[in-house]
Design a protein around this motif. Structure first.
Motif, short mmCIF file in Angstrom:
data_model
loop_
_atom_site.label_atom_id
_atom_site.label_comp_id
_atom_site.label_asym_id
_atom_site.label_seq_id
_atom_site.Cartn_x
_atom_site.Cartn_y
_atom_site.Cartn_z
N SER A 45 -9.05 10.57 6.45
CA SER A 45 -10.48 10.71 6.15
C SER A 45 -11.33 9.90 7.12
CB SER A 45 -10.77 10.31 4.71
OG SER A 45 -10.24 9.05 4.45
N VAL A 46 -10.90 8.66 7.42
CA VAL A 46 -11.66 7.87 8.38
C VAL A 46 -11.62 8.50 9.76
CG1 VAL A 46 -11.81 5.63 9.50
CG2 VAL A 46 -11.39 5.74 7.09
N TRP A 92 -1.45 6.85 0.27
CA TRP A 92 -2.82 6.35 0.39
C TRP A 92 -3.19 6.05 1.83
CZ3 TRP A 92 -2.72 2.48 -4.25
CH2 TRP A 92 -3.01 3.19 -5.41
N LEU A 93 -2.23 5.41 2.52
CA LEU A 93 -2.49 5.04 3.91
C LEU A 93 -2.80 6.28 4.73
CD1 LEU A 93 -2.48 2.53 5.70
CD2 LEU A 93 -0.17 3.13 6.34
N GLY A 105 -6.21 7.72 3.70
CA GLY A 105 -7.31 6.93 4.23
C GLY A 105 -7.50 7.13 5.71
N ILE A 157 -14.08 11.45 9.97
CA ILE A 157 -15.50 11.09 10.09
C ILE A 157 -15.76 10.44 11.45
CG2 ILE A 157 -15.64 8.74 9.14
CD1 ILE A 157 -17.94 9.85 7.42
N ILE A 171 0.86 -1.17 0.00
CA ILE A 171 0.00 0.00 0.00
C ILE A 171 0.90 1.22 0.00
CG2 ILE A 171 -1.62 1.30 1.39
CD1 ILE A 171 -2.77 -1.25 2.37
#
Lengths: 184, 101
Positions: free
Chosen positions: A111-112, A104-105, A108, A115, A100
């Motif tokens: 964003s997680v 990107w990690l 991600g 939220i 990965i």
């Protein structure tokens, strides 16, 4: 039904069952997306079945008996069989573990995490506490059995019900068209 | 400790975050699809618990419709994946970067 009601509304048992089912749901959910022992989609699908079954246990604890049955029949039955069929149809080879990308990690997780922060904020909001304490929540009387749900479905929600049936027809025609060898 | 609305919502929240993490981080199309199902199920759990603790059955009717729509969505999506696999011989998002088949 009466026996189940007596059993699960018997104070301590409900709490224990909630803890068991919630832990099982979350554990199997983690194993769906990141299994340390196997990268194959088949294991993910199997753990998704377990997640769905323990979630229908949570539905029973919430007295939504009809939905618990539908959850097992439709999700664990039909949808997962579809998933497994497609996995076997595609004949995926055990693919090499690809790294990965670091970017990107980070993206991600950011964003997680954001939220997640929004959810935490709204769950611990003052309004929520007032709502929980004011409306006498500890003794809800609602029963989600088939009769009550069916009455609502065929009186107030008749139009959405019919529209959903048309949607299923459209999905069926679309799938048949998509999976033909040659699109004419 | 009595199990209340907040406990169910916390489980639903964690499950939704798990699904989102799977959609963003996994690269296999099928696993991404399963993570989507996880997110839908988290929403279902939240709706059922709201319906239970508000003494209204409407939430459960909504969950019924969500399950139906999710089944249709899975059928169409998997047909798309199969059609894509026939053209490209891969179900990996990194191999599916161009729009033209």
């Amino acid at each position: 039904m009466e026996a189940i009601n007596n059993l699960i509304s018997g104070g301590g048992v409900e709490d224990v069952l909630f803890n068991v089912f919630a832990a099982l749901t979350l554990l199997c959910g983690v194993l769906v997306i990141a299994n340390p022992f196997s990268r194959s989609p088949v294991t993910s699908a199997m753990f998704l079945v377990l997640t769905i079954i323990s979630m229908s246990g949570l539905f029973v604890l919430l007295h939504a008996f009809f939905l618990a049955a539908v959850q097992i029949l439709v999700y664990a039955g039909a949808v997962m069989v579809l998933f497994l069929f497609v996995i076997m149809l595609l004949d995926l080879k055990e693919e090499a573990r690809r790294n990965i990308k670091f970017f990107w990690l980070i993206g991600g997780l950011v964003s997680v995490g954001s939220i997640f922060a929004i959810f935490i904020k709204s769950l611990t909001h003052n309004y929520f506490e007032e709502f929980a304490s004011s409306s006498k929540l500890p003794s809800p009387k609602l029963e989600g059995d088939t009769v009550a749900l069916g009455k609502l479905l065929f009186t107030q929600y008749t139009l959405p019900f019919e529209i959903v049936s048309v949607l299923l027809l459209v999905a069926m025609v679309g799938v048949i068209l998509l999976s033909k060898k040659k699109l004419e | 400790m009595h199990i209340g609305l907040q406990h169910y919502l916390a489980v639903s929240m964690l499950l939704f975050c798990l699904g989102l993490l799977g959609v963003i981080l996994r690269r296999n199309l099928l696993v991404i699809y399963m993570s989507l199902e996880l997110m839908l199920n988290a929403a279902n759990l939240a709706l059922v618990s709201f319906s239970r603790f508000n003494n209204k059955l409407d939430g459960q009717v909504l969950v019924f419709f969500i399950i139906t729509v999710a089944a249709a969505e899975v059928a169409v999506g998997l047909a798309l994946i199969v059609a894509l696999y026939r053209k490209r011989q891969s179900a990996h998002v990194e191999d599916l970067t161009s729009m033209k088949l």
